[in-house]
Design a protein around this motif. Structure first.
Motif, PDB file in Angstrom:
ATOM      1  N   TRP A 285       0.820  -1.205   0.000  1.00  0.00           N
ATOM      2  CA  TRP A 285       0.000   0.000   0.000  1.00  0.00           C
ATOM      3  C   TRP A 285       0.856   1.257   0.000  1.00  0.00           C
ATOM      4  CZ3 TRP A 285      -3.661   2.578  -1.591  1.00  0.00           C
ATOM      5  CH2 TRP A 285      -3.990   3.800  -1.040  1.00  0.00           C
ATOM      6  N   LYS A 286       1.923   1.217   0.820  1.00  0.00           N
ATOM      7  CA  LYS A 286       2.796   2.398   0.874  1.00  0.00           C
ATOM      8  C   LYS A 286       3.320   2.727  -0.521  1.00  0.00           C
ATOM      9  CE  LYS A 286       5.424   1.725   4.739  1.00  0.00           C
ATOM     10  NZ  LYS A 286       6.720   1.707   5.404  1.00  0.00           N
ATOM     11  N   ARG A 287       3.721   1.670  -1.235  1.00  0.00           N
ATOM     12  CA  ARG A 287       4.259   1.890  -2.570  1.00  0.00           C
ATOM     13  C   ARG A 287       3.183   2.390  -3.525  1.00  0.00           C
ATOM     14  NH1 ARG A 287       9.036  -0.781  -3.954  1.00  0.00           N
ATOM     15  NH2 ARG A 287       8.271  -1.527  -5.951  1.00  0.00           N
TER      16      ARG A 287
ATOM     17  N   ILE B 214      11.644  -3.851   1.111  1.00  0.00           N
ATOM     18  CA  ILE B 214      10.868  -3.252   0.024  1.00  0.00           C
ATOM     19  C   ILE B 214      10.949  -1.745   0.186  1.00  0.00           C
ATOM     20  CG2 ILE B 214       8.610  -3.123  -1.045  1.00  0.00           C
ATOM     21  CD1 ILE B 214       7.980  -5.819   0.181  1.00  0.00           C
ATOM     22  N   PRO B 215      11.544  -1.055  -0.758  1.00  0.00           N
ATOM     23  CA  PRO B 215      11.644   0.400  -0.600  1.00  0.00           C
ATOM     24  C   PRO B 215      10.261   1.046  -0.664  1.00  0.00           C
ATOM     25  CG  PRO B 215      12.448  -0.280  -2.743  1.00  0.00           C
ATOM     26  CD  PRO B 215      12.172  -1.526  -1.989  1.00  0.00           C
ATOM     27  N   ASP B 216      10.075   2.075   0.154  1.00  0.00           N
ATOM     28  CA  ASP B 216       8.765   2.736   0.209  1.00  0.00           C
ATOM     29  C   ASP B 216       8.414   3.391  -1.117  1.00  0.00           C
ATOM     30  OD1 ASP B 216       8.575   1.919   2.722  1.00  0.00           O
ATOM     31  OD2 ASP B 216       8.692   3.885   3.666  1.00  0.00           O
ATOM     32  N   ILE B 217       9.431   3.949  -1.756  1.00  0.00           N
ATOM     33  CA  ILE B 217       9.194   4.607  -3.039  1.00  0.00           C
ATOM     34  C   ILE B 217       9.632   3.657  -4.138  1.00  0.00           C
ATOM     35  CG2 ILE B 217       9.724   6.613  -4.441  1.00  0.00           C
ATOM     36  CD1 ILE B 217      10.430   8.080  -1.900  1.00  0.00           C
ATOM     37  N   PRO B 218       8.709   3.274  -5.013  1.00  0.00           N
ATOM     38  CA  PRO B 218       9.110   2.386  -6.104  1.00  0.00           C
ATOM     39  C   PRO B 218      10.239   3.015  -6.912  1.00  0.00           C
ATOM     40  CG  PRO B 218       6.731   2.645  -6.035  1.00  0.00           C
ATOM     41  CD  PRO B 218       7.290   3.624  -5.073  1.00  0.00           C
ATOM     42  N   LYS B 219      11.136   2.161  -7.348  1.00  0.00           N
ATOM     43  CA  LYS B 219      12.353   2.659  -7.984  1.00  0.00           C
ATOM     44  C   LYS B 219      12.050   3.481  -9.230  1.00  0.00           C
ATOM     45  CE  LYS B 219      17.025   1.125  -7.842  1.00  0.00           C
ATOM     46  NZ  LYS B 219      17.940  -0.010  -7.779  1.00  0.00           N
ATOM     47  N   ASP B 220      11.121   2.990 -10.037  1.00  0.00           N
ATOM     48  CA  ASP B 220      10.849   3.714 -11.281  1.00  0.00           C
ATOM     49  C   ASP B 220      10.278   5.096 -10.981  1.00  0.00           C
ATOM     50  OD1 ASP B 220       8.693   2.336 -10.250  1.00  0.00           O
ATOM     51  OD2 ASP B 220       7.575   2.440 -12.119  1.00  0.00           O
TER      52      ASP B 220
END
Lengths: 967, 967
Positions: free
Chosen positions: B442-444, B896-902
């Motif tokens: 959800w955060k992402r 899992i990073p909070d901000i998606p890499k793309d």
């Protein structure tokens, strides 16, 4: 020391009291009314400072310095003393504007990007570098920066490029960076209701002597409204003093931003290395321009085109970087103004942490004193010391040791009580909540600083890729191109990184294995030495056995920890370089993570062994556990292992702090500076004379480059671990930490001001990954403390005895209850003591500390019901403790709002003020326009159409400054 | 149903495939190239829509509607059909600009703030309201809004003020609100490397039928660069179609912003109430202007000056608010475009939650099936069912019950195995990790939406104070003023709020007490009914005893929960109103917190009782625990309490979902609308004819006002509790939740589109407090599941038996091991069964489920060593489970990073693009300027000085549009 002299302030002269003790300031960016207090330079100092801080014309400030190697000092070709550009910005921009026009005009400068043909540039490595420098500098001047070269310095072999950012470049970049700048609009900050305000004023008055003697604290009630700088809204800002509108740290970070962004279109970079992979790439340079070349200064620094890049020091603090003010608050705002937000946050964090340690160490000392006071009332230690009880204990080692009387452990038992009493349970709960409070307090402080520093709304952005990463990508692309003839922008995938990841995992496990092996080695050392010393016939040696072994083992542990700390730091860096992370941020994060794990394991493995494993693996009389079939595992002294844990903790913590901080942190940079200086001294001879006339950018060149805040934070985090993790066993840890940090703050300050090159001011909203690590440590601390209390200390057995087994509800009989019986006839062959009559009587039953069935039960030496009862209570305590503390921390976290109420109110108020301001301005402009229009209509009839034509498309906003020229 | 008809789309005609199924759209703010697909209205619909959505002129859109009570429908004095203002914005602004000039000109309008003298305004309450309306509307027109009144509607007693925001007001406010708008610059979004892209494309193709049939998904690879709107940078934006640049939700939120901000200088508001406190305040109005009067529409709505304020519906979705598309993704971007970010986030969250439930319910079903398959291999239940084992059990109740054979509990034991097998342990670990994954996912998703919706950089700000709060402050100030004659801005302190806080605490405790009492009451009901039924002589009644009692008790529980849910909702709201929170945000947060606690306690207390207390408080044969000295506490059926827990859980969960969601959520709003409609129908008679010609703003008036998302979220959170908290005992919970949610999404959609007035679009970056509550529930779930597995299920006793006590390492003999022995001669007098020979033989020793010493040991009926062993293992399991799961969740969280890499890459790229754009523009302008200057220099000689004069102070930026007028 010589350097320090230069940086030391001038002795106070007869200035009025208003003058603060900041020396060498020119442009911290104070608002105009404050500027009077900043000109406290003595005349000769002033000229000396200006000498190095300005261009030759004495007008333009040096905002940044690049240094490069000059191999042939005699070559006059590349020497240039004049600025590359004229000052006339208008003319320059015209020239630039004409530049990209299609018509092929004559190029004015020789550093034309396409002029240096590939074949030509490759014949000499040195020439290649120079041409790339020239191209890069050409681009910089195209971007509007002004440069001045200086190769004729007293420092041979090094050339300096001084960079100055003129006003309109500063404006443009500030707009792009969305820097929030103070506007003209000033408003008063009210401190909430009258009661709160009174309390605040009172506190402020009481702590008056603790505040640093700087302007900062006096004008706090007035605040300038801030707004992201925009050239169209210049009228909002007080631009009367353009020189001080952007302070030096802002100027240097703006220049750094431009330097990072400026592309090198000629990617001849590391051509030699590339040749290995693409030997037939004669068309490499042509291709390269189709690839995205690594931008900016980082890759140039990486490939040695430039040696160093740094802004200049121009300021130093007496009110901060001095041990004599250790009791004062830090002038955080000034630190931020000088070093930027990232370093400002570090010092603010360090300050908050140190401040929070004061109550913790107070309570810790009280808990310790409580232990001291109650030691005489402690029934278990009284029982141990009571000679009449006469517990005959089983021997501590095979054969050479004999039976012994428990009363001989009296001193240890009494000492144990100092750290193992009910107050420590309270203290570890207190410290867990303290950690939660600390986090919350810091979050709020951070938020407040964000607001005060106008960082609200600022978002950290992804960095440019690192030079190493771009290089790897280039390599990969060329390799692929070579195969498939398809030029595609590549990036490093997991497959590319797989070997590095594997190496990482293997190395990390190996390193952790090394730590474990060393801890095991120390255990072996302890066991074997003890055995050997026990065998010695010298009675004095034997009596000193315990002490000798403990002391040497602890020292060995300490030395190993210190050595491994350095090794692990290097290994972590090497592993991270192997990984080729994409950005600086990711590099830092990975490095921190690895370093943290290694250093943490290194520092705490021996302690964890003592806390949870020692004495539990020994077995029981008659069936001991043997290592290498000859050495019995160690047992704890009676009175629990807590005492030994405490000794180990204090030695490690104090030793680390004293040796690492003081020796390494002060000594090593000094040594490095000395070496660097001696090296350059060797090259020339007139050192004495030169020393005096060194320019600022030259003296700064001799300083150590700034290497990030990681080591500083890491040190503090490990200390935080010592303070929280095993606090149940060592309540004095916060006190030691406090004493260390009071020195540490000033030490770091001195280091940043006098030992390191000035870092580029970096914006940051928070302390990043460190906060998460702190949270993690605090979380682990709760569990570790729960286990220390319930398993290492005697707290639970006592509780169980008192409420379940004690015949009269008191602690009398507890010692007897914890000791099991052993029939000496059950000793294994060859393990009986050789002196069975050592105590003077025949022993048939000896006692040992465990809950086991007596020899006369139906299941002799089996684990008894008491054991399970105590174990269940211990585990229940762990669950209750962990959950209670965890939820209490969460409640603390939740009860205290992250954003202080006054700050959120003020942010709200500021927004309303800003809208008001805009609305008023708009109406004012309409009014002006109105009168203009009517005036024009009266006089000229048709003239006003032109004006409307200007204004209409932009809706009344831009008509602000238009002078209606009476033609 | 009638209403639905109006909102239902027109049946599809023969339009090309490109046309999407959205009806009634005019200005969702599509970029120009998309506009072709939006004009899918049939002509007659179009006119009907335009009729209600526009001013009388058919040109100006209605952005907001205020309604007010009209008491005398005949009074023509206040009726106005024409707009209050002329359209000529230029003339108006001139008039306004002249307004604040010092010269006392004649006031043009009667609604001058000072003209309404205090005495005059107070003689009639209705007049007072009207004059305040007039003043407020005057301020609105001063702010630049355009109004149109309509009292002559088909809805008697209600007047409508339609508000239109003209273009330059929209621009101004968008600038103040820092709205990010799409610029002309378009760039292509690349989906990472080729492999990832291929996978994405593949996934997209596979899920193609699942995607809603809207434009959204087709143009995803092109994105407009967004930039905070600014009137000086208008050239950046594509303003060719001014009508659609700001979409309807933006327009309405802009108007709402202005409405909130506009002050009422006449604070005569609630004067009647004030008079109680300050009877002698004839100078009240004068004073009031020195106080800060509560701004805006909220206080006017609060005091009844206006009845309602809402924007208009103008759009509805076939691809969303329909049950027939339950299997599809939601068109989240369109929802956001229509309802704003806050509601968009709710539906996005609901979608993610429902999606995440799919794997959970799959695994849950597998676990359940595993139980079904292995039920025949389960040795303990085989042993229970084995008649030959012949365990004679002690009677279940005093006197009337007799001994019974364990094999009669065979069916229960087998059923228990379905939910009590090793797979459930795995499943609860899985669900804990699932919860962590859900949070992360959800955060992402939230971050991605933030980026797509251009919310990066947006900061939530403190709201304006609520009207109630301002009123209380005013009261307090007046009271104080009355005493001390000191006019000071007051605020509510803790002291003022103390009574409310006390009431809150007391009421909350009382309510929780009520819940406990009711649970206890149900227990009593169960015990007493059981006893009464056991006494009955009818054998069929007695055999059905268990079933009857269980079923009725569970239904009573459910009914009580449903009733209390509504009661608690009301109580929580009342308590929050008592507290007088300052802002809407704080009001919502406090309300949510209280409602959550009450509803949570209400839903889970009976379940927690069954899971952890039932069967543990009963005592042992010979010493039972009695309630009210006659009823024995209940025991669990053999096979553990897990079965009963499971029954209770499923009844509560299913009952709540079916009744609350479907009955309440669908039925109640329909009922309310019907009542409202009938009420207004009574007042007039030509309902049929009116019905057809109702304007849009009238039909919307009959809808239920939007009351926030709290109930929607709350329902889902309680469901989340059911899904995670006791998942160890009921693996089918996720499946039921999934089925419910699939309906729930469309139900909510229908509600928002057709049953509620259109809410003002609120910007929000996250789901706020709900995220924290979710985290809290997930955290509690870990602990609860640990306890359910270790204490409620037989998992640990089996494990302990198998590895510690079993003679052959198998489970054979487990049942015997768990049953203790009781000598029937030890029964208390009067408790012996009256039919001791019920089983057909004389019983001397009966068995009961507990770990106690047998009667023949030295300590009969004492807790045995096995009990402590099992307890220790249970507790150890809790510690291990909790910590392992907690750390695993943390690792998931961290990995899992909070901000998606793309997304982070794209944000970075956008920044670079923006700077590039600005730099290019600047150069372009310089170029233009250059040519202009040279041209001018050639022709006119001195003319160019004027131009320079214009440009110089703003540094080349503003010369963009200046036409050099050839005078």
């Amino acid at each position: 020391m010589r350097k320090n002299e230069r940086y030391s302030p001038v002795p106070g002269t007869d200035k009025p009291v208003e003058i603060i003790d900041i020396k060498g300031i020119e442009d911290i960016g104070y608002v105009q009314q404050d500027s009077i207090i900043l000109n406290s330079l003595t005349p000769e100092e002033n000229t000396r400072c200006r000498h190095g801080l300005y261009f030759q014309d004495g007008q333009r400030r040096v905002d940044y310095v690049l240094t490069y190697p000059v191999k042939k000092p005699g070559s006059s070709r590349s020497r240039r003393h004049t600025s590359l550009l004229t000052d006339n910005a208008f003319a320059r921009s015209l020239r630039r504007a004409r530049g990209p026009a299609p018509a092929p005009g004559p190029r004015p400068s020789p550093e034309d990007p396409e002029a240096g043909s590939p074949g030509h540039g490759m014949d000499c490595h040195e020439d290649d570098k120079r041409s790339r420098r020239e191209e890069f500098e050409g681009h910089l001047t195209d971007m509007g920066l002004e440069l001045e070269k200086d190769e004729d310095t007293k420092t041979p072999g090094v050339g300096f490029v001084k960079i100055h950012a003129p006003w309109n470049i500063l404006c443009r970049e500030a707009e792009f960076m969305k820097l929030k700048m103070p506007t003209k609009k000033v408003y008063e900050v009210k401190n909430g209701s009258s009661v709160v305000e009174k309390i605040n004023t009172f506190i402020h008055k009481v702590t008056e002597p603790l505040h640093p003697n700087v302007e900062e604290n006096r004008t706090q009630s007035l605040k300038h409204l801030s707004y992201p700088f925009s050239r169209e809204k210049q009228h909002l800002f007080d631009l009367s003093d353009r020189d001080s509108f952007f302070d030096s740290k802002t100027r240097s970070s703006i220049v750094f931003e431009v330097l990072k962004r400026t592309k090198c279109t000629k990617a001849k970079y590391s051509m030699g290395k590339l040749m290995k992979f693409a030997p037939n790439s004669s068309k490499l340079t042509l291709k390269c321009s189709s690839l995205s070349c690594p931008p900016g200064i980082t890759s140039l620094l990486g490939s040695g085109v430039y040696l160093a890049a740094y802004p200049l020091h121009d300021l130093m603090y007496e009110e901060w970087a001095s041990y004599s003010v250790f009791y004062k608050y830090q002038p955080i705002s000034l630190i931020r103004k000088y070093f930027g937000e990232k370093i400002g946050l570090y010092f603010a964090w360090l300050g908050v942490y140190t401040q929070m340690l004061i109550p913790a160490s107070l309570v810790g000392v009280i808990v310790f004193l409580y232990g001291c006071v109650t030691v005489d009332d402690d029934i278990p230690s009284m029982e141990i010391c009571d000679v009449r009880k006469n517990f005959t204990m089983c021997p501590l080692c095979d054969r050479v040791c004999s039976y012994w009387n428990l009363s001989s452990a009296c001193a240890t038992a009494r000492a144990s009580h100092l750290f193992d009493n009910p107050a420590t349970v309270f203290f570890s709960i207190f410290m867990a909540l303290w950690a939660a409070m600390f986090m919350e307090h810091w979050k709020r402080r951070q938020m407040r600083l964000n607001y005060e520093w106008d960082l609200t709304g600022f978002e950290e952005e992804e960095d440019h890729p690192r030079a190493e990463y771009e290089f790897r990508v280039l390599q990969k692309t060329l390799k692929k191109e070579h195969k498939s003839q398809k030029a595609e922008k590549e990036k490093l995938t997991c497959k590319d990184r797989f070997p590095a990841y594997m190496t990482n995992i293997v190395m990390m496990l190996l390193m952790i294995g090394v730590t474990f092996a060393i801890v095991f080695g120390v255990i072996l050392y302890r066991i074997s030495t003890k055995a050997a010393l026990h065998m010695s016939s010298n009675p004095t040696t034997r009596s000193n056995v315990r002490l000798t072994v403990k002391a040497t083992a602890a020292i060995i542990n300490l030395v190993v920890i210190l050595i491994l700390d350095e090794v692990y730091g290097a290994v972590a860096r090497w592993l991270t370089v192997l990984e080729v992370p994409k950005t600086d941020g990711s590099f830092e994060e990975r490095l921190i993570f690895k370093t943290f794990i290694l250093k943490f394991v290194n520092a705490f493995t021996p302690i964890i062994y003592i806390a949870f494993f020692r004495g539990r693996l020994g077995g029981r009389p008659g069936s001991y556990l043997y290592v290498f079939e000859s050495y019995r595992m160690e047992e704890c002294a009676s009175g629990g292992c807590l005492m030994e844990l405490c000794i180990q903790l204090s030695i490690t913590m104090l030793g680390k702090q004293l040796i690492q901080n003081n020796l390494f942190e002060i000594g090593v940079p000094k040594l490095k500076k000395l070496i660097r200086y001696i090296k350059s001294k060797r090259a020339s001879f007139q050192e004495e004379e030169r020393e005096k006339r060194l320019q600022r950018y030259e003296t700064d060149y001799f300083l150590e480059p700034y290497a990030g805040l990681t080591p500083e934070y890491m040190e503090m985090i490990i200390q935080f671990g010592f303070v929280t993790l095993f606090v149940a066993s060592f309540p004095l840890a916060p006190l030691f930490a406090l004493l260390n940090n009071i020195i540490e703050i000033r030490l770091d300050a001195k280091k940043f001001v006098a030992e390191l090159r000035r870092p580029v001011a970096a914006r940051a909203k928070d302390i990043g990954i460190w906060y998460n690590i702190l949270r993690g440590v605090a979380k682990v601390a709760v569990i570790v403390n729960a286990f220390v209390i319930s398993f290492t200390s005697d707290f639970i057995p006592r509780l169980v005895y008192q409420y379940m087994y004690s015949p009269d509800g008191s602690m009398h009989g507890f010692v007897n209850h914890t000791l099991s019986y052993f029939n000496v006839s059950h000793f294994q062959n060859g393990t009986q003591p050789i002196e069975p009559l050592y105590l003077g009587y025949q022993v048939e039953i000896c006692r040992y500390k465990d809950y086991r069935e007596p020899p006369w039960s139906s299941t002799p030496y089996e684990i008894s019901k008491e054991f399970w009862t105590v174990l269940a209570v211990r585990l229940a305590f762990v669950i209750v403790f962990q959950n209670v503390v965890m939820w209490m921390s969460d409640i603390v976290d939740w009860l205290i709002p992250d954003i202080p109420k006054d700050i959120s109110l003020q942010i709200h108020k500021e927004k309303i003020l800003m809208v008001d301001l805009f609305m008023k301005e708009e109406q004012g402009k309409l009014h002006v326009l109105d009168s203009l229009v009517s005036a024009a209509a009266k006089e000229h009839g048709g003239r006003n159409t032109a004006c409307e034509c200007v204004c209409a498309p932009r809706h009344s906003y831009l008509c602000h400054n238009i002078p209606v020229s009476p033609v």
